[in-house]
Motif scaffolding. Structure first.
Motif, PDB file in Angstrom:
ATOM      1  N   ALA A 192       0.840  -1.206   0.000  1.00 58.64           N
ATOM      2  CA  ALA A 192       0.000   0.000   0.000  1.00 58.64           C
ATOM      3  C   ALA A 192       0.875   1.256   0.000  1.00 58.64           C
ATOM      4  CB  ALA A 192      -0.930  -0.001   1.207  1.00 58.64           C
ATOM      5  N   LEU A 193       1.924   1.225   0.816  1.00 57.95           N
ATOM      6  CA  LEU A 193       2.793   2.394   0.883  1.00 57.95           C
ATOM      7  C   LEU A 193       3.488   2.650  -0.453  1.00 57.95           C
ATOM      8  CD1 LEU A 193       4.279   1.978   4.482  1.00 57.95           C
ATOM      9  CD2 LEU A 193       2.750   3.797   3.667  1.00 57.95           C
ATOM     10  N   SER A 194       3.899   1.568  -1.123  1.00 54.06           N
ATOM     11  CA  SER A 194       4.558   1.829  -2.407  1.00 54.06           C
ATOM     12  C   SER A 194       3.541   2.268  -3.452  1.00 54.06           C
ATOM     13  CB  SER A 194       5.375   0.613  -2.884  1.00 54.06           C
ATOM     14  OG  SER A 194       4.593  -0.536  -2.839  1.00 54.06           O
ATOM     15  N   GLU A 195       2.305   1.767  -3.328  1.00 54.63           N
ATOM     16  CA  GLU A 195       1.231   2.229  -4.210  1.00 54.63           C
ATOM     17  C   GLU A 195       1.023   3.745  -4.052  1.00 54.63           C
ATOM     18  OE1 GLU A 195      -0.763   1.472  -7.229  1.00 54.63           O
ATOM     19  OE2 GLU A 195      -0.255  -0.403  -6.195  1.00 54.63           O
ATOM     20  N   LEU A 196       1.122   4.191  -2.808  1.00 53.57           N
ATOM     21  CA  LEU A 196       0.926   5.610  -2.526  1.00 53.57           C
ATOM     22  C   LEU A 196       2.046   6.472  -3.115  1.00 53.57           C
ATOM     23  CD1 LEU A 196      -0.354   5.450   1.157  1.00 53.57           C
ATOM     24  CD2 LEU A 196      -1.611   6.372  -0.806  1.00 53.57           C
ATOM     25  N   ASN A 197       3.225   5.851  -3.272  1.00 47.58           N
ATOM     26  CA  ASN A 197       4.328   6.581  -3.902  1.00 47.58           C
ATOM     27  C   ASN A 197       4.092   6.712  -5.398  1.00 47.58           C
ATOM     28  OD1 ASN A 197       5.801   6.906  -1.585  1.00 47.58           O
ATOM     29  ND2 ASN A 197       6.932   4.979  -1.836  1.00 47.58           N
ATOM     30  N   LEU A 198       3.366   5.739  -5.940  1.00 52.89           N
ATOM     31  CA  LEU A 198       3.191   5.688  -7.393  1.00 52.89           C
ATOM     32  C   LEU A 198       2.099   6.611  -7.901  1.00 52.89           C
ATOM     33  CD1 LEU A 198       3.539   1.856  -8.051  1.00 52.89           C
ATOM     34  CD2 LEU A 198       5.151   3.678  -8.639  1.00 52.89           C
ATOM     35  N   SER A 199       0.963   6.628  -7.183  1.00 56.57           N
ATOM     36  CA  SER A 199      -0.114   7.467  -7.712  1.00 56.57           C
ATOM     37  C   SER A 199      -0.824   8.247  -6.610  1.00 56.57           C
ATOM     38  CB  SER A 199      -1.120   6.633  -8.507  1.00 56.57           C
ATOM     39  OG  SER A 199      -1.093   5.289  -8.129  1.00 56.57           O
ATOM     40  N   ASP A 200      -1.604   9.215  -7.052  1.00 50.27           N
ATOM     41  CA  ASP A 200      -2.352  10.054  -6.117  1.00 50.27           C
ATOM     42  C   ASP A 200      -3.683   9.398  -5.790  1.00 50.27           C
ATOM     43  OD1 ASP A 200      -0.454  12.018  -6.067  1.00 50.27           O
ATOM     44  OD2 ASP A 200      -1.319  13.069  -7.798  1.00 50.27           O
ATOM     45  N   PHE A 201      -4.061   9.434  -4.531  1.00 48.53           N
ATOM     46  CA  PHE A 201      -5.364   8.915  -4.130  1.00 48.53           C
ATOM     47  C   PHE A 201      -6.159  10.019  -3.460  1.00 48.53           C
ATOM     48  CE2 PHE A 201      -5.096   4.541  -5.230  1.00 48.53           C
ATOM     49  CZ  PHE A 201      -3.735   4.310  -5.322  1.00 48.53           C
TER      50      PHE A 201
ATOM     51  N   ILE B 237       1.850   7.145   6.546  1.00 51.72           N
ATOM     52  CA  ILE B 237       1.400   8.042   5.459  1.00 51.72           C
ATOM     53  C   ILE B 237       1.543   9.498   5.860  1.00 51.72           C
ATOM     54  CG2 ILE B 237      -0.238   7.679   3.581  1.00 51.72           C
ATOM     55  CD1 ILE B 237      -2.249   6.625   5.237  1.00 51.72           C
ATOM     56  N   ARG B 238       1.182   9.798   7.104  1.00 47.72           N
ATOM     57  CA  ARG B 238       1.282  11.195   7.517  1.00 47.72           C
ATOM     58  C   ARG B 238       2.743  11.643   7.519  1.00 47.72           C
ATOM     59  NH1 ARG B 238      -3.553  11.577   5.840  1.00 47.72           N
ATOM     60  NH2 ARG B 238      -5.267  11.512   7.292  1.00 47.72           N
ATOM     61  N   LYS B 239       3.633  10.699   7.848  1.00 48.20           N
ATOM     62  CA  LYS B 239       5.068  11.007   7.826  1.00 48.20           C
ATOM     63  C   LYS B 239       5.531  11.377   6.428  1.00 48.20           C
ATOM     64  CE  LYS B 239       7.121   7.967  11.016  1.00 48.20           C
ATOM     65  NZ  LYS B 239       7.888   6.702  10.976  1.00 48.20           N
ATOM     66  N   LYS B 240       4.882  10.752   5.433  1.00 50.06           N
ATOM     67  CA  LYS B 240       5.225  11.079   4.044  1.00 50.06           C
ATOM     68  C   LYS B 240       4.701  12.444   3.643  1.00 50.06           C
ATOM     69  CE  LYS B 240       4.702   6.464   1.915  1.00 50.06           C
ATOM     70  NZ  LYS B 240       5.823   6.416   0.968  1.00 50.06           N
ATOM     71  N   GLY B 241       3.964  13.072   4.557  1.00 47.93           N
ATOM     72  CA  GLY B 241       3.387  14.371   4.217  1.00 47.93           C
ATOM     73  C   GLY B 241       2.129  14.251   3.384  1.00 47.93           C
ATOM     74  N   LEU B 242       1.500  13.071   3.425  1.00 47.94           N
ATOM     75  CA  LEU B 242       0.256  12.873   2.676  1.00 47.94           C
ATOM     76  C   LEU B 242      -0.926  13.144   3.590  1.00 47.94           C
ATOM     77  CD1 LEU B 242       0.787   9.576   0.643  1.00 47.94           C
ATOM     78  CD2 LEU B 242       0.607  11.907  -0.248  1.00 47.94           C
ATOM     79  N   PHE B 243      -1.811  14.025   3.163  1.00 50.00           N
ATOM     80  CA  PHE B 243      -2.960  14.329   3.996  1.00 50.00           C
ATOM     81  C   PHE B 243      -4.270  13.856   3.389  1.00 50.00           C
ATOM     82  CE2 PHE B 243       0.500  16.806   5.508  1.00 50.00           C
ATOM     83  CZ  PHE B 243       0.433  16.537   6.868  1.00 50.00           C
ATOM     84  N   THR B 244      -4.129  12.775   2.625  1.00 49.66           N
ATOM     85  CA  THR B 244      -5.301  12.136   2.047  1.00 49.66           C
ATOM     86  C   THR B 244      -6.250  11.705   3.167  1.00 49.66           C
ATOM     87  OG1 THR B 244      -3.654  11.185   0.600  1.00 49.66           O
ATOM     88  CG2 THR B 244      -5.894  10.346   0.350  1.00 49.66           C
ATOM     89  N   PRO B 245      -7.572  11.915   2.996  1.00 49.53           N
ATOM     90  CA  PRO B 245      -8.494  11.422   4.024  1.00 49.53           C
ATOM     91  C   PRO B 245      -8.397   9.904   4.195  1.00 49.53           C
ATOM     92  CG  PRO B 245      -9.685  12.552   2.240  1.00 49.53           C
ATOM     93  CD  PRO B 245      -8.236  12.603   1.902  1.00 49.53           C
ATOM     94  N   VAL B 246      -8.427   9.453   5.458  1.00 51.64           N
ATOM     95  CA  VAL B 246      -8.325   8.029   5.738  1.00 51.64           C
ATOM     96  C   VAL B 246      -9.531   7.572   6.554  1.00 51.64           C
ATOM     97  CG1 VAL B 246      -6.987   6.229   6.924  1.00 51.64           C
ATOM     98  CG2 VAL B 246      -5.802   8.093   5.750  1.00 51.64           C
ATOM     99  N   ILE B 247     -10.200   6.529   6.062  1.00 54.11           N
ATOM    100  CA  ILE B 247     -11.275   5.912   6.838  1.00 54.11           C
ATOM    101  C   ILE B 247     -10.744   4.591   7.376  1.00 54.11           C
ATOM    102  CG2 ILE B 247     -13.598   4.918   6.784  1.00 54.11           C
ATOM    103  CD1 ILE B 247     -14.225   6.790   4.444  1.00 54.11           C
ATOM    104  N   VAL B 248     -10.867   4.412   8.681  1.00 54.90           N
ATOM    105  CA  VAL B 248     -10.358   3.201   9.315  1.00 54.90           C
ATOM    106  C   VAL B 248     -11.511   2.221   9.539  1.00 54.90           C
ATOM    107  CG1 VAL B 248      -9.347   2.325  11.439  1.00 54.90           C
ATOM    108  CG2 VAL B 248      -8.472   4.431  10.423  1.00 54.90           C
ATOM    109  N   ILE B 249     -11.293   0.987   9.128  1.00 55.23           N
ATOM    110  CA  ILE B 249     -12.298  -0.045   9.383  1.00 55.23           C
ATOM    111  C   ILE B 249     -11.863  -0.830  10.616  1.00 55.23           C
ATOM    112  CG2 ILE B 249     -13.421  -2.118   8.516  1.00 55.23           C
ATOM    113  CD1 ILE B 249     -12.746  -1.198   5.729  1.00 55.23           C
ATOM    114  N   THR B 250     -12.758  -0.942  11.562  1.00 49.86           N
ATOM    115  CA  THR B 250     -12.331  -1.581  12.798  1.00 49.86           C
ATOM    116  C   THR B 250     -13.289  -2.680  13.213  1.00 49.86           C
ATOM    117  OG1 THR B 250     -12.255  -1.160  15.155  1.00 49.86           O
ATOM    118  CG2 THR B 250     -13.344   0.466  13.848  1.00 49.86           C
TER     119      THR B 250
END
Ligand code: ATP
Ligand code: MG
Length: 436
Positions: free
Chosen positions: A37-46, A67-80
């Motif tokens: 998932a992390l490498s996917e996030l490097n490849l494209s914008d979500f 992800i936040r460390k990467k400086g990505l502020f994409t909204p995240v929904i957590v399934i729990t």
């Protein structure tokens, strides 16, 4: 299309989510472990990330931190799951946008997404090259703060484009006021536009502010401008030129700062030549002309528009409609004299009469594909009976609803009156049956 990243180590769950999201018009990418998932996030914008909480190697919280460390502020929904609600709360503290508890119906997730993502209601479809070009122009002209004249056949989207111009302009947070010049009589139109003072005429018991003043600092849409009476055109011209208006019965002019957008489905220049429209006003309005092509001249928009309307309707009706490929082909081949509005109404009618979530062409005449091959289509989950049975039922039901009125039934079904008559004959439908 909005890209969504789905991260879940449970393969079935991830795939189910993927399918449902796809049907709602998202472009989902599935990952089964956080590292990919992390490498996917490097490849494209979500535009959205949906992640499970409990996963081997790295849990949802760590993933979120990464992800936040990467400086990505994409909204995240957590399934729990049931046991990890506290973790979900922690996740929220760490910047998860929202969480949802397993098991959940897809509609709950839809609601959470609708809350997070900007509403689709103001979005518009522009898949064809001509509409993409048009939108690029719209963005530029919006900022220029000049008068725009939007032309196009009825139902092509003139009003939606006018709103888009306003929303993309520096006046976006000010009023957008629309007035339809065809719908109001000449006398009334003047006081609607410019307002009136108390006592200006019998019945003017209170001062009334007109649309120009209401739109002050914002945008005024003059819809169907060609229908404005000739004498009033002179007053409009003055308002635009002098940037001031006179309330009916008013003593002094009032300054206004309004951006004008006018629309028409007529050829205004021919109206000028015919002596029905003032030439000077024409040039005042035609500062920047935008012509919206008819839907049949941009067929690439048809299927995406149909999808768009069906998705909007799914949300409203709490169902998940989908257009069969056959139906899409059929829609693309039609001529759509009423343009986008006709397509919108057609999609709504189909959804309303359809018993299954898969929308398909019901009326044979309308589906060249089927009549040509002579093969009825096979539809899974279709209600009992053949398509012919369903079609017969539909015709009878609609005629009952319209008390046997062929014209209204034809309108409701989006076919010609002749088709209705042919169907009555073909299926031997009697007057008793339709209660006529
Ligand atoms: N590109 C688009 N994407 C999504 N919806 C659209 C689009 N174009 C038009 N519509 C919808 O189609 C309908 C007709 O559009 P609109 O009212 O803007 O057309 P119009 O040209 O002003 O029509 P008329 O000439 O009848 O006044 C509206 O419901 C609008 O939201
Ligand atoms: Mg309109």
């Amino acid at each position: 299309m909005k890209n969504v990243l789905i991260l879940d180590d449970e393969i079935d769950m991830a795939l189910a989510l993927k399918e449902s999201l796809k049907r709602c018009g998202f472009a989902p990418v599935v990952c089964h472990n956080p590292v990919t998932a992390l490498s996917e996030l490097n490849l494209s914008d979500f535009e959205l990330i949906i992640t499970d909480m409990k996963m081997p190697k790295m849990d949802g919280i760590e993933f979120l931190q990464e992800i936040r460390k990467k400086g990505l502020f994409t909204p995240v929904i957590v399934i729990t799951g049931y046991g990890t609600v506290e973790n979900a709360v922690d996740a929220m503290k760490l910047g998860a946008t929202d969480y949802i508890m397993k098991p959940f119906p897809f509609e709950s997730l839809q609601r959470v997404i609708a809350r997070i993502m900007p509403s689709e209601e103001t979005d518009m479809v522009a898949e064809s090259q001509s509409m993409k070009n048009l939108l690029a122009i719209v963005r530029d002209v919006a900022k220029a703060d000049i008068t725009v004249l939007i032309t196009g056949e009825s139902g092509t989207g003139k009003e939606i484009i006018a709103r888009k111009i306003h929303k993309s302009s520096l006046r976006a947070d000010k009023a957008f006021v629309a007035i339809n010049c065809a719908a109001i009589s000449e006398n009334l139109l003047e006081s609607e536009l410019f307002g009136y003072e108390k006592g200006a005429f019998t019945g003017a018991t209170e001062r009334r502010i007109g649309k120009f003043e209401l739109a002050n600092k914002g945008t005024l849409l003059l819809d169907e401008i060609s229908e404005m009476a000739y004498p009033l055109q002179a007053k409009l011209l003055r308002a635009i030129q002098e940037r001031e208006i006179d309330r009916v019965g008013g003593k002094a002019p009032i300054p206004v700062d309004v951006r004008i957008i006018a629309t028409t489905n007529r050829d205004l220049m021919s109206e000028v030549k015919a002596g029905r429209f003032r030439e000077d006003l024409y040039y005042r309005l035609n500062v920047f002309p935008i012509k919206i092509p008819a839907l049949r001249e941009r067929r690439d928009d048809i299927a995406p528009l149909a999808d768009f309307f069906v998705r909007r309707l799914s949300k409203k009706m709490g169902r998940v409609f989908e257009l069969s490929d056959e139906l899409k082909k059929h829609l693309v081949s039609r001529n759509w004299e009423g343009n986008v509005r006709e397509l919108e109404n057609f999609a709504y009618r189909l959804a309303v009469v359809s018993k299954s979530d898969l929308l398909m062409p019901l009326l044979y005449d309308e589906v060249s594909g089927i009549t040509n091959t002579g093969k009825p289509s096979v539809v899974e989950n279709a209600p009992k009976g053949t398509i012919k049975d369903m079609e017969r039922d539909l015709v009878v039901k609609t005629l009952r609803e319209t008390n046997g009125n062929r014209t209204r039934a034809a309108e409701a079904l989006g076919v010609t009156v002749r088709t209705i008559r042919n169907k009555l004959k073909e299926y031997g439908i009697t007057e008793e049956e339709i209660g006529g």
